[in-house]
Design an enzyme around this catalytic site. Structure first.
Site, PDB file in Angstrom:
ATOM      1  CB  SER A 115      37.933  33.186  44.035  1.00  0.00           C
ATOM      2  OG  SER A 115      37.778  34.138  45.056  1.00  0.00           O
ATOM      3  CB  THR A 169      33.832  29.871  43.743  1.00  0.00           C
ATOM      4  OG1 THR A 169      34.584  30.992  44.192  1.00  0.00           O
ATOM      5  CG2 THR A 169      33.828  28.794  44.821  1.00  0.00           C
TER       6      THR A 169
HETATM    7 MG    MG Z   1      33.624  32.926  44.453  1.00  0.00          MG
HETATM    8 ZN    ZN Z   2      37.886  38.478  45.833  1.00  0.00          ZN
END
Ligand code: MG
Ligand code: ZN
Length: 396
Positions: A115, A169
């Protein structure tokens, strides 16, 4: 070490017998007829399902002023398909998008991205190595993120997530670190870039740190309002001050355990950011736990997260439809769990079956609505989403 994907040269596919545009392919006309017939059959089936959600747009501006980028972590085609079926065909927000495309999610050094590299592709427009937070190989130099760039250009910026603030993220839009696990350091980076709002978990990274720094005090000195909880009444929603709303001390609870804030937080944040700058805003919204449900191979958890994310997308679409100058983009960073939707135990149902507990390399769908949504059709790299967002805004 560089990017091993760089320098790959693909053979010309123009002469391929599989190329339907190759005039020497004698099967082409026949195949086109079959496809047309199939399309007509499916169109006939689909037209009997009433479209329950209708987002009626105002006239769109020529180009967007605002961007809402919604990321379903671990969400690729199978997760979206399951979400649509669970919502009831014709009722999902995913069915409202006029423009749909696919992105190739691979990172710089692996077909299967994590991510951090996945979000850095969106935020910086560059492929990086797995684990890297908005820094690039070979020397881990920081790349300016779209949030940082638009903030410097006078746009309002914000993030709404269902994970903690230093999680990969959101971190990849505001922090620059070699390793995503350096969460204490990532939290420090929230002091380096001006942002207008953050709603999500992880308060302890700011007020209960091993180094005894109190980042909340530092933010307050810069004019931020810091609040705790999942209601929005005590926030400066008139736009008078930037804020952080911590929805949890650590990671927020799961949607199946009763977490409900993401849809309303998205609407509140969009309306707030609109008041913060006449130039426009950038809002990143993450359905963070779709990924966690898939790692756990937990279909009930996934269902709750997809329903929550669907409601969140609806809020973004309603804002964009009433506003006319907002581009809404929905995508995932990668697939997770190797999800397949197999024949169900009873007729007219399906069975979500996971084939692994990690991410996979499957293509990821991209949905766009609003001015310049058409830029997002086709098949491209995850890094192109960054360039398409800039092109939509008319930057470079
Ligand atoms: Mg994430
Ligand atoms: Zn993951």
């Amino acid at each position: 070490m560089g990017c091993w994907f760089e320098g790959l040269v693909w053979p010309s596919e123009a002469d391929s017998p599989f190329n339907p545009f190759n005039p020497t392919n004698s099967h082409t006309t026949f195949m086109r007829l079959i496809l047309l017939l199939l399309a007509l059959v499916f169109a006939g089936c689909a037209s009997s399902v009433k479209q329950a959600v209708e987002i009626q747009p105002v006239k769109f501006a020529e180009r967007p002023k605002n961007i809402i980028l919604l990321i379903g972590d671990g969400m690729a085609l199978a997760q979206v398909s399951a979400g649509i079926y669970w919502a009831g065909v014709g009722k999902s927000a995913f069915e409202q998008f006029p423009s749909v495309g696919f992105h190739k999610s691979h990172s710089c050094d692996d077909y299967v991205t994590d991510s951090a590299a996945g979000a850095t592709a969106f935020s910086c427009g560059q492929k990086t190595t797995n684990n890297a937070i908005a820094v690039l190989p070979p020397d881990n130099r920081p790349c300016t993120t779209i949030l940082e760039d638009l903030s410097a250009r006078g746009h309002a910026t914000g993030m709404v997530v269902t994970c903690s603030a230093p999680h990969a993220t959101p971190a990849s839009f505001i922090a620059h670190r070699e390793i995503r696990a350096f969460t204490e350091d990532i939290a420090l980076d929230y002091l380096k870039t001006p942002f207008d709002c953050f709603i999500g978990g992880g308060e302890h990274f700011f007020n209960n740190r091993p180094d005894r720094l109190n980042l909340e005090d530092s933010l307050r000195q810069r004019g931020y309002v810091i609040r705790r909880g999942t209601t929005f009444g005590r926030l400066p929603l008139d736009g008078s001050a930037p804020f952080m709303l911590f929805t949890a001390d650590r990671e927020p609870m799961t949607a199946s355990a009763g977490r409900r804030y993401l849809p309303e937080a998205t609407r509140v944040a969009a309306q707030f950011l609109q008041k913060r700058s006449d130039k426009g805003f950038f809002l990143m919204v993450e359905g963070s736990q779709i990924d966690w449900a898939c790692h756990a191979n937990d279909a009930n958890w996934l269902r709750a997260e997809m329903m929550d994310f669907d409601k969140t997308i609806k809020q973004a679409l309603e804002f964009a439809a009433s506003n006319g100058e907002t581009l809404v983009i929905v995508t995932g960073d990668h697939e997770c769990g190797g999800l397949a939707l197999t024949e169900g135990p009873v007729k007219s149902d399906f069975q979500p079956v996971f084939s692994c507990r990690l991410h996979t390399a499957a293509l990821v769908p991209v949905f766009a609505y609003g001015p310049k949504a058409e830029l997002f059709t086709g098949l491209y790299d995850n890094t192109d989403i960054y360039g398409k967002m800039r092109a939509a805004l008319g930057i470079e």
